[in-house]
Every structure is written in structure tokens, then in C-alpha cells.
Design a protein around this motif. Structure first.
Motif, PDB file in Angstrom:
ATOM      1  N   SER A  88       0.831  -1.203   0.000  1.00  0.00           N
ATOM      2  CA  SER A  88       0.000   0.000   0.000  1.00  0.00           C
ATOM      3  C   SER A  88       0.867   1.255   0.000  1.00  0.00           C
ATOM      4  O   SER A  88       0.508   2.272  -0.570  1.00  0.00           O
ATOM      5  CB  SER A  88      -0.969  -0.011   1.180  1.00  0.00           C
ATOM      6  OG  SER A  88      -0.244  -0.050   2.373  1.00  0.00           O
ATOM      7  N   ALA A  89       2.071   1.166   0.585  1.00  0.00           N
ATOM      8  CA  ALA A  89       2.948   2.329   0.621  1.00  0.00           C
ATOM      9  C   ALA A  89       3.371   2.738  -0.784  1.00  0.00           C
ATOM     10  O   ALA A  89       3.658   3.900  -1.034  1.00  0.00           O
ATOM     11  CB  ALA A  89       4.175   2.028   1.460  1.00  0.00           C
ATOM     12  N   ARG A  90       3.391   1.790  -1.712  1.00  0.00           N
ATOM     13  CA  ARG A  90       3.898   2.146  -3.028  1.00  0.00           C
ATOM     14  C   ARG A  90       2.794   2.274  -4.069  1.00  0.00           C
ATOM     15  O   ARG A  90       3.080   2.445  -5.258  1.00  0.00           O
ATOM     16  CB  ARG A  90       4.922   1.110  -3.492  1.00  0.00           C
ATOM     17  CG  ARG A  90       4.388  -0.290  -3.662  1.00  0.00           C
ATOM     18  CD  ARG A  90       5.350  -1.116  -4.503  1.00  0.00           C
ATOM     19  NE  ARG A  90       6.506  -1.580  -3.777  1.00  0.00           N
ATOM     20  CZ  ARG A  90       6.708  -2.863  -3.488  1.00  0.00           C
ATOM     21  NH1 ARG A  90       5.810  -3.776  -3.803  1.00  0.00           N
ATOM     22  NH2 ARG A  90       7.792  -3.222  -2.860  1.00  0.00           N
ATOM     23  N   ALA A  91       1.556   2.244  -3.598  1.00  0.00           N
ATOM     24  CA  ALA A  91       0.454   2.229  -4.556  1.00  0.00           C
ATOM     25  C   ALA A  91       0.514   3.398  -5.529  1.00  0.00           C
ATOM     26  O   ALA A  91       0.133   3.276  -6.676  1.00  0.00           O
ATOM     27  CB  ALA A  91      -0.879   2.222  -3.825  1.00  0.00           C
ATOM     28  N   SER A  92       1.022   4.536  -5.072  1.00  0.00           N
ATOM     29  CA  SER A  92       0.981   5.717  -5.935  1.00  0.00           C
ATOM     30  C   SER A  92       2.319   5.988  -6.628  1.00  0.00           C
ATOM     31  O   SER A  92       2.437   6.938  -7.385  1.00  0.00           O
ATOM     32  CB  SER A  92       0.578   6.929  -5.090  1.00  0.00           C
ATOM     33  OG  SER A  92       1.502   7.075  -4.042  1.00  0.00           O
ATOM     34  N   LEU A  93       3.327   5.160  -6.383  1.00  0.00           N
ATOM     35  CA  LEU A  93       4.634   5.426  -6.984  1.00  0.00           C
ATOM     36  C   LEU A  93       4.630   5.046  -8.458  1.00  0.00           C
ATOM     37  O   LEU A  93       3.920   4.134  -8.865  1.00  0.00           O
ATOM     38  CB  LEU A  93       5.719   4.599  -6.264  1.00  0.00           C
ATOM     39  CG  LEU A  93       5.980   4.952  -4.806  1.00  0.00           C
ATOM     40  CD1 LEU A  93       6.993   3.982  -4.211  1.00  0.00           C
ATOM     41  CD2 LEU A  93       6.511   6.377  -4.708  1.00  0.00           C
ATOM     42  N   PRO A  94       5.459   5.735  -9.276  1.00  0.00           N
ATOM     43  CA  PRO A  94       5.579   5.309 -10.671  1.00  0.00           C
ATOM     44  C   PRO A  94       6.284   3.950 -10.756  1.00  0.00           C
ATOM     45  O   PRO A  94       7.002   3.558  -9.829  1.00  0.00           O
ATOM     46  CB  PRO A  94       6.423   6.411 -11.314  1.00  0.00           C
ATOM     47  CG  PRO A  94       7.137   7.072 -10.197  1.00  0.00           C
ATOM     48  CD  PRO A  94       6.267   6.919  -8.977  1.00  0.00           C
ATOM     49  N   ARG A  95       6.044   3.263 -11.893  1.00  0.00           N
ATOM     50  CA  ARG A  95       6.593   1.913 -12.035  1.00  0.00           C
ATOM     51  C   ARG A  95       8.115   1.891 -11.832  1.00  0.00           C
ATOM     52  O   ARG A  95       8.659   1.004 -11.193  1.00  0.00           O
ATOM     53  CB  ARG A  95       6.236   1.361 -13.421  1.00  0.00           C
ATOM     54  CG  ARG A  95       6.659  -0.078 -13.608  1.00  0.00           C
ATOM     55  CD  ARG A  95       6.295  -0.604 -14.977  1.00  0.00           C
ATOM     56  NE  ARG A  95       4.849  -0.768 -15.129  1.00  0.00           N
ATOM     57  CZ  ARG A  95       4.285  -1.266 -16.226  1.00  0.00           C
ATOM     58  NH1 ARG A  95       5.031  -1.636 -17.245  1.00  0.00           N
ATOM     59  NH2 ARG A  95       2.988  -1.401 -16.302  1.00  0.00           N
ATOM     60  N   GLN A  96       8.806   2.925 -12.347  1.00  0.00           N
ATOM     61  CA  GLN A  96      10.274   2.931 -12.243  1.00  0.00           C
ATOM     62  C   GLN A  96      10.740   3.033 -10.803  1.00  0.00           C
ATOM     63  O   GLN A  96      11.864   2.665 -10.480  1.00  0.00           O
ATOM     64  CB  GLN A  96      10.866   4.102 -13.039  1.00  0.00           C
ATOM     65  CG  GLN A  96      10.670   4.038 -14.532  1.00  0.00           C
ATOM     66  CD  GLN A  96       9.277   4.525 -14.955  1.00  0.00           C
ATOM     67  OE1 GLN A  96       8.374   4.688 -14.131  1.00  0.00           O
ATOM     68  NE2 GLN A  96       9.098   4.717 -16.252  1.00  0.00           N
ATOM     69  N   GLY A 134       3.995  -6.228 -18.882  1.00  0.00           N
ATOM     70  CA  GLY A 134       4.663  -5.745 -17.677  1.00  0.00           C
ATOM     71  C   GLY A 134       3.697  -5.208 -16.633  1.00  0.00           C
ATOM     72  O   GLY A 134       4.049  -5.055 -15.471  1.00  0.00           O
ATOM     73  N   GLU A 135       2.454  -4.956 -17.040  1.00  0.00           N
ATOM     74  CA  GLU A 135       1.487  -4.436 -16.063  1.00  0.00           C
ATOM     75  C   GLU A 135       1.157  -5.483 -15.000  1.00  0.00           C
ATOM     76  O   GLU A 135       0.772  -5.125 -13.887  1.00  0.00           O
ATOM     77  CB  GLU A 135       0.209  -3.963 -16.770  1.00  0.00           C
ATOM     78  CG  GLU A 135      -0.649  -5.089 -17.311  1.00  0.00           C
ATOM     79  CD  GLU A 135      -1.727  -4.615 -18.288  1.00  0.00           C
ATOM     80  OE1 GLU A 135      -2.690  -4.023 -17.836  1.00  0.00           O
ATOM     81  OE2 GLU A 135      -1.568  -4.859 -19.509  1.00  0.00           O
ATOM     82  N   ILE A 136       1.280  -6.754 -15.329  1.00  0.00           N
ATOM     83  CA  ILE A 136       0.898  -7.773 -14.346  1.00  0.00           C
ATOM     84  C   ILE A 136       1.852  -7.797 -13.147  1.00  0.00           C
ATOM     85  O   ILE A 136       1.404  -7.691 -12.009  1.00  0.00           O
ATOM     86  CB  ILE A 136       0.719  -9.157 -15.004  1.00  0.00           C
ATOM     87  CG1 ILE A 136      -0.533  -9.113 -15.893  1.00  0.00           C
ATOM     88  CG2 ILE A 136       0.603 -10.254 -13.949  1.00  0.00           C
ATOM     89  CD1 ILE A 136      -0.896 -10.408 -16.553  1.00  0.00           C
ATOM     90  N   PRO A 137       3.192  -7.894 -13.378  1.00  0.00           N
ATOM     91  CA  PRO A 137       4.068  -7.803 -12.196  1.00  0.00           C
ATOM     92  C   PRO A 137       3.859  -6.501 -11.435  1.00  0.00           C
ATOM     93  O   PRO A 137       3.912  -6.478 -10.201  1.00  0.00           O
ATOM     94  CB  PRO A 137       5.484  -7.881 -12.788  1.00  0.00           C
ATOM     95  CG  PRO A 137       5.346  -7.935 -14.256  1.00  0.00           C
ATOM     96  CD  PRO A 137       3.929  -8.245 -14.587  1.00  0.00           C
ATOM     97  N   ASP A 138       3.593  -5.438 -12.171  1.00  0.00           N
ATOM     98  CA  ASP A 138       3.362  -4.145 -11.540  1.00  0.00           C
ATOM     99  C   ASP A 138       2.149  -4.208 -10.616  1.00  0.00           C
ATOM    100  O   ASP A 138       2.205  -3.789  -9.455  1.00  0.00           O
ATOM    101  CB  ASP A 138       3.138  -3.115 -12.663  1.00  0.00           C
ATOM    102  CG  ASP A 138       3.261  -1.696 -12.169  1.00  0.00           C
ATOM    103  OD1 ASP A 138       4.243  -1.422 -11.468  1.00  0.00           O
ATOM    104  OD2 ASP A 138       2.378  -0.880 -12.467  1.00  0.00           O
ATOM    105  N   GLN A 139       1.045  -4.769 -11.126  1.00  0.00           N
ATOM    106  CA  GLN A 139      -0.167  -4.856 -10.299  1.00  0.00           C
ATOM    107  C   GLN A 139       0.040  -5.782  -9.108  1.00  0.00           C
ATOM    108  O   GLN A 139      -0.449  -5.523  -8.011  1.00  0.00           O
ATOM    109  CB  GLN A 139      -1.339  -5.374 -11.136  1.00  0.00           C
ATOM    110  CG  GLN A 139      -1.981  -4.272 -11.951  1.00  0.00           C
ATOM    111  CD  GLN A 139      -2.890  -4.819 -13.029  1.00  0.00           C
ATOM    112  OE1 GLN A 139      -2.857  -6.002 -13.347  1.00  0.00           O
ATOM    113  NE2 GLN A 139      -3.694  -3.948 -13.594  1.00  0.00           N
TER     114      GLN A 139
END
Lengths: 328, 323
Positions: free
Chosen positions: B16-24, B69-74
Motif C-alpha cells: 500500500s505504501a507504493r500504490a501511488s509510486l511510478p513503475r520505475q 509488464g502491467e501484471i508484475p506491476d499490479q
């Protein structure tokens, strides 16, 4: 490539082992430094012996793929349809449409081609409706032990769509709940609207070809061997459903969106009770009569009329459970 | 590896802490992480321990090319905590998860990246986010999925299989076909194994089934057309067509529940997911994705009625009316 690692002392094949040091089971020689892949492919694969519950079942091979036949789902004019599964550990449930009448071999091929073309349609709603079409697996020569070869189309089995409208008609000799008739009609019209928009007519909308999902109120169409591009003449008709075809089409006139809608209405009339709420009865009768004045020949426009007639007859749409009686 | 303990709360805090961070900012690798390089790896091990006596290996092989790449991201942002809890709800007491990242061996710098089996939240997450989302992929409609299958088949060693004869689970996400053969040059270059010849992908799929129940997850209906049939010819109803890539973890956990018997059938699973607060629309998509596999196992609410009859031999007369 497919040979097992051998014992350097006696050349016996070594059993699968993840150990770096192992003892040969044949000569007891201790082997060190077994490489990272200590066994050959042959030992890694277990031979497939078939499912226990499939023993004694009929087996066929279609276009080189082995299938276990689980029983007959139904019979059409030229083909019988069977439930089956790929005879492999990672299996696939299928419906096998097997040619019974050699003269109809061309229709089996037609169906395969038509479904290929329709599934690449880009008409609006293709993502959804193309997924409702029978999904092609393979087709070609069917070989079975002790019988002559024939031909078959193999489709993915669609779980839940277990009943044809014909079976519903037999199960409800006094007619189904008209509210169930409404969702069947609407779902079939949505699908046909997309087929027509793609430039095709189904041309065999008969109760045997309407598959129903009672719980989810789903309808899909099977039996695509007579489907044609709009404007082309009828290729073949189902002798057992003669009365559902408009006369001109039966004699060879091009099947059209209008003739599909007529056949659909005539099929539904067989399933519904004789007395219906009047808005619905009037609409159905008009659709079933190819010469009726004021009839609509566009599936999606008719869909709106069905929605209005249903609202007039039953009020706002609600989910009305529909069940097939047990053992039907 | 695989000695940590799983804590939902800890993991929830990380994601949850990183929910708003950009993927990079979540996936910082700009090259293959040295510890995820498969070169020279003999085995990735999933082992029982005093705290995890009944480990089950779960491999997630995630396509990291292009839009996949969206799957690992999600998963990194949202899904992993819920996935681990639902696995445990499914009766998998001691799941040990290994992440692999899959790319294209003909065009990517790091076409295969392999973490370790982990039981512990932070470690699992660490391997996932150490994945280098190179995001290029092949141009020919194929990715090197077969290399990940090869690695899973020959370079994992799991106590669930070795001690108890139970298969682990392998979930591979993707939207392209595999290459038809495991290339011996690529295996040599990337992993270091000497093969006498290329291996047909069919062979490696048979091998991987020895210790894993493999599934191929296609993210949505749009990407289905270009790869579904090819994968089905290899893996049948173990190919799962989802409606939304965000359902990956729910679908995977549902598959485990059906295989482990933790859900009596598909309806029971639907009730459980609904009770957990899943909305109807999403639930519908998950159920539609799972239905074909459940039907194959006889868990989708019965079969159509069939009658015993021989397959015809094409010698009947009659047939259609021809105008």
C-alpha cells in the motif's frame, strides 16, 4: 538427446536424482560430479496410460489427435455430436461433430470455414459474440478401431450450455414460462444481430441449434454448416425442421436477416404455451409470418420491440429462474 | 531458501505504501539483478522446515515484455498480499513462491530471470521487484516461455514433490506463443546446461508436469486470439483466458483452491469470493475464466446428458435437403 545419463562404470542408465553424488543401483559404483541435469528427458516424462475412468470408453483420432468419447449429445441431419476429451493428462473437453452421412461432407467443411470467417469479424460486439461462437479445435479425418474412417469437426465444449431448445420443448410439453421465452428471444436476437452485421445469415435457426444456459440465461447458436454470406442462395436445409423455413428460402432463395428472425420466432412458438400475453403474442406472430405487414427485419431493432412488449406484458425486467426438470 | 514466515499485515504495508509510486520507482532494475541470473544455477529449492512442514512450491513466471509488464506491476502494488492469504484459505498452509521474469531470448538482454522460493513476505516482494521489466520482447509473435518451462522442469527441487509426491503449481502469464523448441544454444548461454540438441516444447511441457501443475494465463479477451489455440494444443484446458489482467492472483488462487479441493466446486468458490467482498462484475469475470478448467475437473455443475452410442462411420443415407 533423449537418453538417460549413464553410469561411467557399467553404462546402466541412472535413475532420476537431484543428488550431486549418487550410487549406481546396478554396480554400486559411486559417481561424483553428476551434472546439473542428472537425467535424460525420457526419464522425466511419465508415459500417459489414460484416465482410470476412461477405460473401456470408445477412442477416436481426429486429425492425429486422440480423443476419448464420453457419449452422444445429439443427432442432426448429417452428423452426430459427441462429448469427448483429449486423451492426455492436460486435457481439453470437446464436442465432436462426426459425419454420419457421407453426402454431407461438404457441409462439415463449410461450417469450419464459416466459423473461421465469422470469428475474425470486426462488426461491433465482436469481442463478445465471437467468443460465443463454437470455438474451433481441429477438423479432418476421424479414425476409430474396427470402423470405416469418417470426418469430424472438433469444438471446445462450452460448460453450462447443456440443453438445446428441442430438449426444452420435450421437457415442457405444455410450454415454458413466457418470461423465459423473452430472455431466450432477446439473447438469440443479440447474437443474430451481430452475425447479420458481419454480413452473414445463420440460415438454420431451429430448436436443435439453439443452446441454452438455464442459470445464466445464455443462448448461443450451433450448427453453422448452412450459414451463408448475405445474398447467396440456401445451401442446405434441415429436413426434420421443414416447417420452420420460409417457403421461398426452402426452395433456394437467399437466407436473409428476415428469414433468420422468422425461423427464430417459429422455433420459440414451439416452446411457448398457446396462450400468451397479447403484446408478446402479436409480436411473435408477426415475426413468424414472412409476409406480415409492419414486421421488423433487423435483429437489434426487433430486440427493442421485444423489450417493450415484455415490459407491457410483465413489467420491468426481473431475474426469473429457469430450470430444466431433472432427467430431461 | 523458503524459511521465512508469511505475514499479511507486513506485506499489505509494503504494497500500500507504493500504490501511488511510478513503475520505475517500484521496479528499479535497469539490468538483470545478479541474484536473479539463472546462469549456473543448479536448483532452486523449496524445502520443508520446522515452521513450514508442508511446503508447496508455487512458481509465477511473469511475461515482462511490452504491455504484459502491467501484471508484475499490479501484483507488486496490490495483489500479492491477498493472493497469499487466499492461498492459505485454500488449505495451502505453507506456500513458497518463486518469481520468474520471462522475456525474449532473441531480443532481450535478460530473457530469463529467476528468484528463489520464499515463504516470507518481504523476501517474496524483494524478488518480484528485483525483476528487470525490460519491456521489449520479440517481434515475431513469440516469447521465450519455453525457457522458463525448461528451468522449472529441470532446475527446481521441491519437497512437496520429492517427499510427498505432490505437484507444485506453475502459473505463467503471457500473450504470445512459445518458440517451438528449447534452443540448446540459449540454454547453454543463459543457464549453462549442455544439451545434445534442441528440445521440442511439447517435451518440456511433459517434463514440467512431472512436478508441477502448469497453467498459462492470458490477460484479456483482446489478446486471446493471437495465442490461445497454440497454447491449448500444448496445455488444453489449463490455458485460462481472463477478462482483466488485474484478476491474475485471484484466478491463480482459485485454480489452487479447485485443485486442492479447498473449494468443493466452482459455486462454492464463487460464494467464498463474494463473501470476501468481491464485486459482482469482477466475480463474473473470474468465474468465466475458471469455468472451462473447472468443467474439465467436473467441478462446474454437472455434465450435459449423453447417451451411449457408437461413433458413426459416415455410411448413412438421407442427410440435408438440397434445394
Amino acid at each position: 538427446m533423449l537418453t538417460a545419463l549413464k553410469c561411467p562404470n557399467c553404462a546402466a542408465p541412472l535413475p532420476p536424482s537431484a543428488e550431486t553424488v549418487t550410487v549406481c543401483p546396478y554396480c554400486a559404483h559411486t559417481i561424483t560430479g553428476v551434472p546439473a541435469v542428472p537425467w535424460g528427458s525420457r526419464l522425466l516424462r511419465e508415459p500417459w496410460a489414460g484416465r482410470a475412468e476412461d477405460s473401456g470408453k470408445q477412442r477416436v483420432v481426429v486429425a492425429g489427435r486422440p480423443y476419448v468419447v464420453l457419449g452422444r449429445l445429439g443427432q442432426g441431419d448429417g452428423c452426430d455430436v459427441f462429448l469427448g476429451r483429449l486423451d492426455a493428462r492436460l486435457t481439453e473437453m470437446v464436442a465432436l461433430k462426426v459425419l454420419r452421412v457421407a453426402d454431407d461432407a461438404d457441409l462439415l467443411n463449410r461450417e469450419w470455414e464459416m466459423l473461421g470467417r465469422l470469428s475474425s469479424s470486426s462488426a461491433r460486439g465482436a469481442d463478445f459474440f465471437a467468443g460465443l461462437l463454437p470455438q474451433r479445435v481441429t477438423h479432418g479425418r476421424l479414425v476409430t478401431a474396427g470402423r470405416r474412417d469418417t470426418r469430424a469437426n472438433v469444438f471446445r465444449f462450452r460448460s453450462g450450455f447443456h440443453h438445446t431448445l428441442s430438449q426444452v420443448i420435450r421437457a415442457y410439453p405444455k410450454g415454458i414460462d413466457p418470461r423465459a421465452g423473452v430472455w431466450m428471444w432477446k439473447r438469440a436476437l443479440e447474437m443474430l444481430g451481430w452475425v447479420h452485421a458481419s454480413g452473414y445469415a445463420h440460415a438454420a435457426v431451429i430448436p436443435d441449434h439453439l443452446l441454452l444456459h438455464p442459470r445464466d440465461h445464455g443462448v448461443t447458436l450451433v450448427g453453422w454448416s448452412a450459414a451463408t454470406r448475405l445474398g447467396r442462395p440456401l445451401v442446405a436445409g434441415s429436413s426434420r425442421a421443414r416447417e420452420l423455413y420460409p417457403d421461398a428460402v426452402w426452395r433456394g432463395a437467399p437466407p436473409s436477416p428476415a428469414s433468420d428472425l422468422t425461423m427464430l420466432a417459429r422455433s420459440l412458438l414451439k416452446a411457448l404455451p398457446p396462450s400468451l400475453p397479447s403484446p408478446l403474442a402479436g409480436l411473435l406472430r408477426r415475426c413468424a409470418d414472412p409476409t406480415a405487414a409492419g414486421r421488423v427485419d433487423d435483429a437489434w431493432a426487433l430486440l427493442e420491440q421485444v423489450t417493450d412488449a415484455s415490459r407491457a406484458a410483465f413489467g420491468p425486467p426481473t431475474y426469473v429462474p429457469f430450470h430444466m426438470p431433472p432427467r430431461s | 531458501m523458503g524459511y521465512g514466515s508469511y505475514s499479511h499485515a507486513a506485506h499489505e504495508a509494503i504494497t500500500s505504501a507504493r500504490a501511488s509510486l511510478p513503475r520505475q520507482a517500484v521496479f528499479k532494475q535497469t539490468a538483470c539483478h545478479p541474484l536473479m541470473n539463472p546462469s549456473g544455477v543448479r536448483f532452486r529449492e523449496s524445502r520443508d522446515s520446522a515452521t513450514h512442514p508442508a511446503s508447496i512450491g508455487v512458481v509465477f513466471a511473469l511475461d515482462v515484455t511490452g504491455s504484459m509488464g502491467e501484471i508484475p506491476d499490479q501484483i507488486a502494488r496490490r495483489e500479492l498480499p491477498a493472493f497469499m492469504t487466499s492461498l492459505m484459505d485454500c488449505g495451502v498452509r505453507d506456500p513458497q513462491v518463486l518469481f520468474m521474469a520471462v522475456g525474449d531470448a532473441y531480443s532481450d538482454k535478460a530473457p530469463l530471470q529467476v528468484g528463489q522460493f520464499e515463504s516470507e513476505a518481504e523476501k517474496m516482494d524483494q524478488w518480484l521487484t528485483w525483476s528487470f521489466l525490460e519491456g521489449r520482447g520479440g517481434a515475431l509473435g513469440s516469447e521465450s516461455y519455453e525457457l522458463a518451462l525448461y528451468f522449472a522442469a529441470r532446475h527446481t527441487d521441491m519437497d512437496c514433490f520429492r517427499k510427498r509426491g505432490e505437484r507444485g503449481y506453475l502459473f505463467m502469464t503471457g500473450d504470445e506463443s512459445p518458440y517451438p523448441r528449447v534452443s540448446r544454444q540459449q540454454v547453454k548461454a543463459l543457464i549453462g546446461d549442455e544439451l545434445d540438441d534442441d528440445l521440442p516444447v511439447e517435451v518440456i511441457i511433459q517434463e514440467v508436469q512431472r512436478s508441477f501443475e502448469p497453467f498459462f494465463l492470458i490477460p484479456d479477451q483482446k489478446r486471446r486470439a493471437r495465442c490461445e489455440r497454440g497454447w491449448r494444443d500444448l496445455m488444453g484446458d489449463n490455458v485460462i483466458c481472463m477478462e482483466d489482467p488485474a484478476d491474475t492472483c485471484t484466478v491463480a488462487a482459485g485454480l489452487v483452491a479447485l485443485c486442492e479441493g479447498a473449494a468443493a466446486d466452482l459455486d462454492a468458490l464463487a460464494r467464498r469470493l463474494e463473501a470476501s467482498g468481491m464485486g459482482r462484475k469482477r466475480l463474473g469475470g473470474v468465474m468465466r475464466a475458471l469455468t472451462p478448467f473447472a468443467a474439465t475437473r467436473g467441478l462446474a455443475g454437472g455434465w450435459p446428458r449423453v447417451e451411449e452410442a457408437p461413433v458413426p462411420d459416415g455410411t448413412d443415407g438421407g442427410g440435408h435437403h438440397r434445394p
